[in-house]
Design a protein around this motif. Structure first.
Motif, PDB file in Angstrom:
ATOM      1  N   GLU A   1     -35.519  48.749  44.396  1.00  0.00           N
ATOM      2  CA  GLU A   1     -35.983  47.880  45.479  1.00  0.00           C
ATOM      3  C   GLU A   1     -35.574  48.399  46.849  1.00  0.00           C
ATOM      4  O   GLU A   1     -36.311  48.280  47.813  1.00  0.00           O
ATOM      5  CB  GLU A   1     -35.448  46.455  45.270  1.00  0.00           C
ATOM      6  N   ASN A   2     -34.398  49.010  46.934  1.00  0.00           N
ATOM      7  CA  ASN A   2     -33.924  49.555  48.206  1.00  0.00           C
ATOM      8  C   ASN A   2     -34.095  51.066  48.300  1.00  0.00           C
ATOM      9  O   ASN A   2     -33.524  51.703  49.194  1.00  0.00           O
ATOM     10  CB  ASN A   2     -32.453  49.176  48.424  1.00  0.00           C
ATOM     11  N   GLY A   3     -34.881  51.644  47.386  1.00  0.00           N
ATOM     12  CA  GLY A   3     -35.099  53.086  47.398  1.00  0.00           C
ATOM     13  C   GLY A   3     -36.045  53.512  48.516  1.00  0.00           C
ATOM     14  O   GLY A   3     -36.808  52.695  49.040  1.00  0.00           O
ATOM     15  N   ILE A   4     -36.005  54.789  48.861  1.00  0.00           N
ATOM     16  CA  ILE A   4     -36.899  55.278  49.906  1.00  0.00           C
ATOM     17  C   ILE A   4     -38.345  55.268  49.420  1.00  0.00           C
ATOM     18  O   ILE A   4     -38.628  55.403  48.230  1.00  0.00           O
ATOM     19  CB  ILE A   4     -36.501  56.685  50.402  1.00  0.00           C
ATOM     20  N   THR A   5     -39.252  55.087  50.365  1.00  0.00           N
ATOM     21  CA  THR A   5     -40.681  55.071  50.076  1.00  0.00           C
ATOM     22  C   THR A   5     -41.289  56.441  50.395  1.00  0.00           C
ATOM     23  O   THR A   5     -40.608  57.345  50.893  1.00  0.00           O
ATOM     24  CB  THR A   5     -41.371  53.951  50.865  1.00  0.00           C
ATOM     25  N   VAL A   6     -42.553  56.587  50.086  1.00  0.00           N
ATOM     26  CA  VAL A   6     -43.199  57.903  50.136  1.00  0.00           C
ATOM     27  C   VAL A   6     -43.024  58.616  51.468  1.00  0.00           C
ATOM     28  O   VAL A   6     -42.684  59.801  51.515  1.00  0.00           O
ATOM     29  CB  VAL A   6     -44.706  57.786  49.786  1.00  0.00           C
ATOM     30  N   GLU A   7     -43.240  57.902  52.580  1.00  0.00           N
ATOM     31  CA  GLU A   7     -43.194  58.569  53.880  1.00  0.00           C
ATOM     32  C   GLU A   7     -41.776  58.985  54.270  1.00  0.00           C
ATOM     33  O   GLU A   7     -41.591  59.781  55.200  1.00  0.00           O
ATOM     34  CB  GLU A   7     -43.814  57.674  54.968  1.00  0.00           C
ATOM     35  N   GLN A   8     -40.783  58.487  53.527  1.00  0.00           N
ATOM     36  CA  GLN A   8     -39.390  58.836  53.811  1.00  0.00           C
ATOM     37  C   GLN A   8     -38.882  60.011  52.975  1.00  0.00           C
ATOM     38  O   GLN A   8     -37.770  60.485  53.193  1.00  0.00           O
ATOM     39  CB  GLN A   8     -38.495  57.610  53.564  1.00  0.00           C
ATOM     40  N   ILE A   9     -39.679  60.480  52.035  1.00  0.00           N
ATOM     41  CA  ILE A   9     -39.262  61.616  51.202  1.00  0.00           C
ATOM     42  C   ILE A   9     -39.097  62.860  52.068  1.00  0.00           C
ATOM     43  O   ILE A   9     -39.957  63.179  52.892  1.00  0.00           O
ATOM     44  CB  ILE A   9     -40.303  61.881  50.089  1.00  0.00           C
ATOM     45  N   ASP A  10     -37.995  63.557  51.882  1.00  0.00           N
ATOM     46  CA  ASP A  10     -37.762  64.826  52.570  1.00  0.00           C
ATOM     47  C   ASP A  10     -38.719  65.867  51.965  1.00  0.00           C
ATOM     48  O   ASP A  10     -38.607  66.215  50.789  1.00  0.00           O
ATOM     49  CB  ASP A  10     -36.311  65.264  52.377  1.00  0.00           C
ATOM     50  N   LEU A  11     -39.662  66.352  52.769  1.00  0.00           N
ATOM     51  CA  LEU A  11     -40.690  67.261  52.248  1.00  0.00           C
ATOM     52  C   LEU A  11     -40.127  68.583  51.762  1.00  0.00           C
ATOM     53  O   LEU A  11     -40.803  69.312  51.018  1.00  0.00           O
ATOM     54  CB  LEU A  11     -41.768  67.495  53.308  1.00  0.00           C
ATOM     55  N   VAL A  12     -38.885  68.896  52.133  1.00  0.00           N
ATOM     56  CA  VAL A  12     -38.240  70.097  51.593  1.00  0.00           C
ATOM     57  C   VAL A  12     -38.171  70.017  50.072  1.00  0.00           C
ATOM     58  O   VAL A  12     -38.209  71.030  49.377  1.00  0.00           O
ATOM     59  CB  VAL A  12     -36.823  70.268  52.200  1.00  0.00           C
ATOM     60  N   ARG A  13     -38.102  68.802  49.546  1.00  0.00           N
ATOM     61  CA  ARG A  13     -38.066  68.633  48.097  1.00  0.00           C
ATOM     62  C   ARG A  13     -39.412  68.959  47.436  1.00  0.00           C
ATOM     63  O   ARG A  13     -39.462  69.301  46.262  1.00  0.00           O
ATOM     64  CB  ARG A  13     -37.673  67.193  47.744  1.00  0.00           C
ATOM     65  N   CYS A  14     -40.484  68.854  48.203  1.00  0.00           N
ATOM     66  CA  CYS A  14     -41.838  68.996  47.654  1.00  0.00           C
ATOM     67  C   CYS A  14     -42.452  70.372  47.893  1.00  0.00           C
ATOM     68  O   CYS A  14     -43.483  70.698  47.292  1.00  0.00           O
ATOM     69  CB  CYS A  14     -42.765  67.952  48.280  1.00  0.00           C
ATOM     70  N   VAL A  15     -41.866  71.141  48.783  1.00  0.00           N
ATOM     71  CA  VAL A  15     -42.436  72.433  49.168  1.00  0.00           C
ATOM     72  C   VAL A  15     -41.336  73.483  49.145  1.00  0.00           C
ATOM     73  O   VAL A  15     -40.306  73.317  49.815  1.00  0.00           O
ATOM     74  CB  VAL A  15     -43.057  72.371  50.580  1.00  0.00           C
ATOM     75  N   GLY A  16     -41.556  74.550  48.360  1.00  0.00           N
ATOM     76  CA  GLY A  16     -40.573  75.627  48.315  1.00  0.00           C
ATOM     77  C   GLY A  16     -40.578  76.324  46.971  1.00  0.00           C
ATOM     78  O   GLY A  16     -41.412  76.036  46.102  1.00  0.00           O
ATOM     79  N   PRO A  17     -39.650  77.256  46.766  1.00  0.00           N
ATOM     80  CA  PRO A  17     -39.586  77.987  45.498  1.00  0.00           C
ATOM     81  C   PRO A  17     -39.378  77.044  44.318  1.00  0.00           C
ATOM     82  O   PRO A  17     -38.626  76.068  44.416  1.00  0.00           O
ATOM     83  CB  PRO A  17     -38.377  78.915  45.680  1.00  0.00           C
ATOM     84  N   CYS A  18     -40.060  77.326  43.210  1.00  0.00           N
ATOM     85  CA  CYS A  18     -39.907  76.509  42.010  1.00  0.00           C
ATOM     86  C   CYS A  18     -39.863  77.410  40.787  1.00  0.00           C
ATOM     87  O   CYS A  18     -40.213  78.593  40.855  1.00  0.00           O
ATOM     88  CB  CYS A  18     -41.037  75.485  41.883  1.00  0.00           C
ATOM     89  N   THR A  19     -39.441  76.821  39.688  1.00  0.00           N
ATOM     90  CA  THR A  19     -39.412  77.528  38.406  1.00  0.00           C
ATOM     91  C   THR A  19     -40.164  76.699  37.383  1.00  0.00           C
ATOM     92  O   THR A  19     -39.961  75.478  37.296  1.00  0.00           O
ATOM     93  CB  THR A  19     -37.967  77.763  37.938  1.00  0.00           C
ATOM     94  N   VAL A  20     -41.043  77.354  36.623  1.00  0.00           N
ATOM     95  CA  VAL A  20     -41.784  76.718  35.535  1.00  0.00           C
ATOM     96  C   VAL A  20     -41.133  77.129  34.216  1.00  0.00           C
ATOM     97  O   VAL A  20     -40.919  78.326  33.978  1.00  0.00           O
ATOM     98  CB  VAL A  20     -43.264  77.152  35.534  1.00  0.00           C
ATOM     99  N   ILE A  21     -40.796  76.139  33.386  1.00  0.00           N
ATOM    100  CA  ILE A  21     -40.206  76.420  32.080  1.00  0.00           C
ATOM    101  C   ILE A  21     -40.852  75.530  31.023  1.00  0.00           C
ATOM    102  O   ILE A  21     -41.517  74.544  31.342  1.00  0.00           O
ATOM    103  CB  ILE A  21     -38.677  76.187  32.054  1.00  0.00           C
ATOM    104  N   SER A  22     -40.630  75.876  29.764  1.00  0.00           N
ATOM    105  CA  SER A  22     -40.930  74.996  28.638  1.00  0.00           C
ATOM    106  C   SER A  22     -39.595  74.541  28.068  1.00  0.00           C
ATOM    107  O   SER A  22     -38.783  75.378  27.645  1.00  0.00           O
ATOM    108  CB  SER A  22     -41.736  75.733  27.565  1.00  0.00           C
TER     109      SER A  22
END
Length: 197
Positions: free
Chosen positions: A59-80
């Motif tokens: 209920e007190n969590g951040i909403t979409v517009e408050q997400i730090d976009l650094v979390r959504c854009v950058g190097p990633c790893t794909v695994i199984s």
């Protein structure tokens, strides 16, 4: 460089059971004499490829517009996940990128979620419409969203070889919302890159 679109098409994408299905209506049509085509649509915030914000379960969590976009854009790893025991996964998490995409139908368990938090994972992406077991997804969501880990759900990773990529998965800026659709893409700058284990 190669670019992969790892998103579902919205209107024909998967819908989580009980969620509203997206629909659209063409309210202006050039063929009917209008100066342009114009569409309106209705949808749920968690249709097709989308992100979950902490507010989805807190209920007190951040909403979409408050997400730090650094979390959504950058190097990633794909695994199984099925390629690793929990012990082996810890070795992977020590060296992989902090944005982690899970290929296939592997289930993210609560034990996995705790490990991801222990190693500072910023984003967890899955091909299913929800992170965690289908019959009990809430504990996994609570564990990850409690640390503001972005949950990227509804990915299409069929053609993606496990390895390292650059992810762009910024959500639509929907103020005060618990989730939002996104156009997730992967960039492969080095097609021979693999996840170090």
């Amino acid at each position: 460089m190669k670019l992969y679109d790892i998103s579902q098409e919205l209107f024909h994408g998967r819908v989580y059971p009980g969620d509203p299905a997206p629909e659209y209506e063409r309210i202006l049509k050039i063929t009917e004499g209008a100066p342009c085509n114009l569409t309106k649509f209705n949808m749920g915030a968690h249709n097709a490829t989308h992100l979950d914000a902490p507010y989805h379960f807190y209920e007190n969590g951040i909403t979409v517009e408050q997400i730090d976009l650094v979390r959504c854009v950058g190097p990633c790893t794909v695994i199984s996940l099925s390629d690793y025991t929990l012990e082996e996964l810890q070795k992977v998490l020590k060296v992989c990128n902090k944005r982690l995409l899970i290929k296939g139908k592997d289930t993210v368990t609560l034990e996995h979620a705790k490990l991801f938090n222990n190693y500072g994972i910023l984003l967890v992406g899955v091909e299913g419409q929800s992170v965690g077991p289908e019959d009990a997804p809430i504990p996994v969501h609570l564990e990850l969203l409690g640390k503001e880990v972005v949950l990227l759900e509804g990915l299409v990773l069929d053609e993606i070889v496990p390895g390292n990529y650059f992810l762009s998965a910024a959500p639509i800026k929907l103020g005060k919302c618990d989730g939002a659709p996104c156009r997730a893409i992967l960039l492969d700058f080095d097609e021979t890159a693999t996840c170090n284990s």
